[in-house]
Design a protein around this motif. Sequence first.
Motif, PDB file in Angstrom:
ATOM      1  N   LEU A 223       0.837  -1.212   0.000  1.00 30.54           N
ATOM      2  CA  LEU A 223       0.000   0.000   0.000  1.00 30.54           C
ATOM      3  C   LEU A 223       0.868   1.258   0.000  1.00 30.54           C
ATOM      4  O   LEU A 223       0.526   2.279  -0.589  1.00 30.54           O
ATOM      5  N   ASP A 224       2.012   1.142   0.695  1.00 28.92           N
ATOM      6  CA  ASP A 224       2.906   2.294   0.813  1.00 28.92           C
ATOM      7  C   ASP A 224       3.542   2.651  -0.528  1.00 28.92           C
ATOM      8  O   ASP A 224       4.148   3.709  -0.655  1.00 28.92           O
ATOM      9  N   ILE A 227       1.286   5.643  -3.591  1.00 32.86           N
ATOM     10  CA  ILE A 227       1.268   7.101  -3.752  1.00 32.86           C
ATOM     11  C   ILE A 227       2.338   7.705  -2.853  1.00 32.86           C
ATOM     12  O   ILE A 227       2.564   7.221  -1.737  1.00 32.86           O
ATOM     13  N   VAL A 290      -5.306   8.525  -5.395  1.00 33.38           N
ATOM     14  CA  VAL A 290      -5.465   7.253  -4.692  1.00 33.38           C
ATOM     15  C   VAL A 290      -5.877   7.536  -3.258  1.00 33.38           C
ATOM     16  O   VAL A 290      -5.226   8.328  -2.578  1.00 33.38           O
ATOM     17  N   SER A 291      -6.946   6.909  -2.801  1.00 35.05           N
ATOM     18  CA  SER A 291      -7.309   6.962  -1.379  1.00 35.05           C
ATOM     19  C   SER A 291      -7.347   5.551  -0.822  1.00 35.05           C
ATOM     20  O   SER A 291      -7.911   4.652  -1.448  1.00 35.05           O
ATOM     21  N   ILE A 292      -6.743   5.387   0.346  1.00 34.93           N
ATOM     22  CA  ILE A 292      -6.799   4.091   1.029  1.00 34.93           C
ATOM     23  C   ILE A 292      -7.873   4.210   2.104  1.00 34.93           C
ATOM     24  O   ILE A 292      -7.772   5.021   3.017  1.00 34.93           O
ATOM     25  N   HIS A 293      -8.920   3.398   1.956  1.00 39.98           N
ATOM     26  CA  HIS A 293     -10.093   3.568   2.826  1.00 39.98           C
ATOM     27  C   HIS A 293     -10.000   2.792   4.122  1.00 39.98           C
ATOM     28  O   HIS A 293     -10.505   3.226   5.149  1.00 39.98           O
ATOM     29  N   GLY A 294      -9.354   1.635   4.082  1.00 39.58           N
ATOM     30  CA  GLY A 294      -9.269   0.849   5.302  1.00 39.58           C
ATOM     31  C   GLY A 294      -8.900  -0.587   5.005  1.00 39.58           C
ATOM     32  O   GLY A 294      -8.644  -0.949   3.851  1.00 39.58           O
ATOM     33  N   ILE A 295      -8.856  -1.375   6.062  1.00 39.72           N
ATOM     34  CA  ILE A 295      -8.426  -2.761   5.956  1.00 39.72           C
ATOM     35  C   ILE A 295      -9.428  -3.656   6.670  1.00 39.72           C
ATOM     36  O   ILE A 295      -9.727  -3.456   7.845  1.00 39.72           O
ATOM     37  N   LYS A 315      -8.851  -1.838   1.152  1.00 37.80           N
ATOM     38  CA  LYS A 315      -9.784  -1.219   0.226  1.00 37.80           C
ATOM     39  C   LYS A 315      -9.170   0.107  -0.203  1.00 37.80           C
ATOM     40  O   LYS A 315      -8.915   0.962   0.642  1.00 37.80           O
ATOM     41  N   SER A 317      -9.121   3.140  -3.662  1.00 43.07           N
ATOM     42  CA  SER A 317      -9.745   3.493  -4.929  1.00 43.07           C
ATOM     43  C   SER A 317      -8.931   4.550  -5.643  1.00 43.07           C
ATOM     44  O   SER A 317      -8.190   5.316  -5.016  1.00 43.07           O
TER      45      SER A 317
END
Lengths: 452, 452
Positions: A223-224, A227, A290-295, A315, A317
Amino acid sequence: PWIAVESDSSDVTKRSDLHRMMDMTAEKLRLVGGSVEMVDVGMQALPNGSSIALPKVVTARFGEDPSKRTVCVYGHVDVQPAKKEDGWATDPYELTDIDGNLYGRGASDNKAPVLAWIHTVEVYKALNIDLPVNVKFIIEGMEETGSNGLDDMIVAQKDSFFSDVDYIIISDCVWLSRRPALTYGTRGNCYFFAEVEGPKKDLHSGVYGGTVMEPMTDLIGILDKLISPSGKILIPGVREAVAHLSDEEWKMYQDIEFDLESYKSEIGLSQLMYSNKVDLLAHRWRHPTVSIHGIEGAFSSAGTKTVIPAKVIAKFSIRQVPNMDPAVVEKQVTDYLHSVFAKRKSPNKLSITMVIGAKPWLADPKHPLYEAGKAAVKRVFAVEPDLIREGGTIPIARTFQDVTGKSIIMLPIGGFDDGLHSQNEKISRYNYMEGTKLFIAYLHEVSQIKKY
Amino acid sequence: PWIAVESDSSDVTKRSDLHRMMDMTAEKLRLVGGSVEMVDVGMQALPNGSSIALPKVVTARFGEDPSKRTVCVYGHVDVQPAKKEDGWATDPYELTDIDGNLYGRGASDNKAPVLAWIHTVEVYKALNIDLPVNVKFIIEGMEETGSNGLDDMIVAQKDSFFSDVDYIIISDCVWLSRRPALTYGTRGNCYFFAEVEGPKKDLHSGVYGGTVMEPMTDLIGILDKLISPSGKILIPGVREAVAHLSDEEWKMYQDIEFDLESYKSEIGLSQLMYSNKVDLLAHRWRHPTVSIHGIEGAFSSAGTKTVIPAKVIAKFSIRQVPNMDPAVVEKQVTDYLHSVFAKRKSPNKLSITMVIGAKPWLADPKHPLYEAGKAAVKRVFAVEPDLIREGGTIPIARTFQDVTGKSIIMLPIGGFDDGLHSQNEKISRYNYMEGTKLFIAYLHEVSQIKKY
């Protein structure tokens, strides 16, 4: 009374309220003289395997003079969830007037705009003036959860309900500032699940920690790489696909009324990603992000738990803009994350799934529909409207465009600070009243559009 | 019948079952001739502001011959939560015998070991043989939720109940393989919350995405700097503090019975962090590790949500080993993460809190207590025990050591595959019966320890 109906489409236990909301909408349209139909769009499958009736789609027709233009107004009367405990100052399901603002869930999104459109045709009727254009309505009750059933209905009625429609009007968005606005584009959205699966069950972090490569560490690691801290998307190919900002666009953005300081204070941040108006608006509307919404699957409650989660699903998007293509983005993201993951030499399994792939929508702000909008705004507010885009996604606009081939305009009346989807949603009396006037003026302007 | 009592200390609605469990324990100890007390350890504050009585701590005494050694057996009769739906093959609260395994929640952790100790004194009584040592019991009912009330009770009774105790025996752990084991160390645990706070409320990722530095992106960015894919802790100073593996330790680890292949298949992974036994055991027991447990405040449900969470709190922990010091680790982690975060130039706010700082516990495996253990294992099982450590944390061992100054041994009888805290927890009839014999033999061996 519309606000008092808890028409939360995401909560199946509220489904009877939602059905009642559709009935009330149909009744209101009938009362002001419309020919109303309630279109059955089928059942909704629930995760537990059962199914429940979707709210009917309400259609209405006012006038069918073939010599006149025909517009179709789209809106929705379902709402996002809301609870007093979420931090509302008032009961979210009791319309409350405070200093000229009307508070309540759905006030701005989208009940008041739908009512303003109904009042528009009502005004003509009350004054005994013929409508300058034929007006159709299509009002749904599942917008907040993805317009279930509506796509199929549009396809099915493409050559019937939509056959005589010239233009589609959507008033399901808001202004950018205190200045009225016309919206000519929305971003699309590719929503991804990145799942890392490791041990066959959750492990105790004391007993097993240090001996296994943890799925959560792997997931954080990939994930890192999506972006950079400064907002640069690191997925090869994504930035390259984006349409370049033209000089004309730059100039348009420069002219838009937008105050960075009040945006900052609205959000509560001391610093934004970009410190000038054009860059900020461009990255809000016409650049991907890019947004990281959660896990899902990790420990997410309050307190402490010493667990090594066995399977975790991030998650995130990516907002789509011209000229990105969701199918291409899906491949870019999948290939890139697998290559980043491979470098970790982890025995865990990565799988990437794109669960939503919604395209952006873009109209020509010089189209006569927009010229009509500019004229109507000038008549009611005595100013030029801002021509803006929407950072979010309104997939139905793209569906209308792709299926019916009609031209579309987004004509917002909500205020920039209405708090859609948030606590203390409201619409001001000013926007509601002047917005209704705008709609009245707009119908008049549209009637003047020459066939070309 | 002990298994049938749902003595889940984490569930306040089961508190009356827990009280009943303590009563049953006291009654059982009285039946076999103990002088029993039930010690009130006060109230438990609940999150809603109310409070509820803690289960009493049961103490018992068998014999008070000043010419004999006195041991104190610690155990607990509360259990972890369990539901059939979690994936149990049998009712977790009905003891079920399948092929010589006794299944039920709490079977191995810690009800059977406590009963085995009670049977031990019962055997001496039944055979009309004097106990070779004086035996005390201290049995609590809150171990699974942090031994609430017990620390204070130990401090309070330091000079009374504990004054004549020579040794403390804990049988709340398991063997490493099919070979019996003595446990001489546990890791401690520093549990951290890393909170990144940004906008004043959650934002819509479409509307705001691209204009703000997202707290979730920042949090992922710093978490990714805690540990490398190959398990190397990246926090300066942490690895340097760890006691070096001595040649003697290396040899001891080498001699331990441990099968990497069956460990792999138990966990369900094709590859472990280390591919040789000594490295793997060393990193399980005597090296620190970082586990990221999850993130609070982000979207963690099934499905999709397009949110930019305003405030996210990562939960991670670092297992402590000699010669790490939780207070030093707290500063190392805090300084390091703040410096990593500063490089991101984010306007969001980071705060690091250490919410648990439990020290490791380490005994000398050459202490006479352990020599007695080796002799007892040899007598009952005709093998040398493995000398092992525990990767998890048993804070009460360190408390006993620090407060009472007594020597402690962990003498497990549970099997390596008993599934503590997991579904289908069990203890085998073999371990239960032979374990009881081990305890009987152990008391005899302890009585032989010379004052030194």
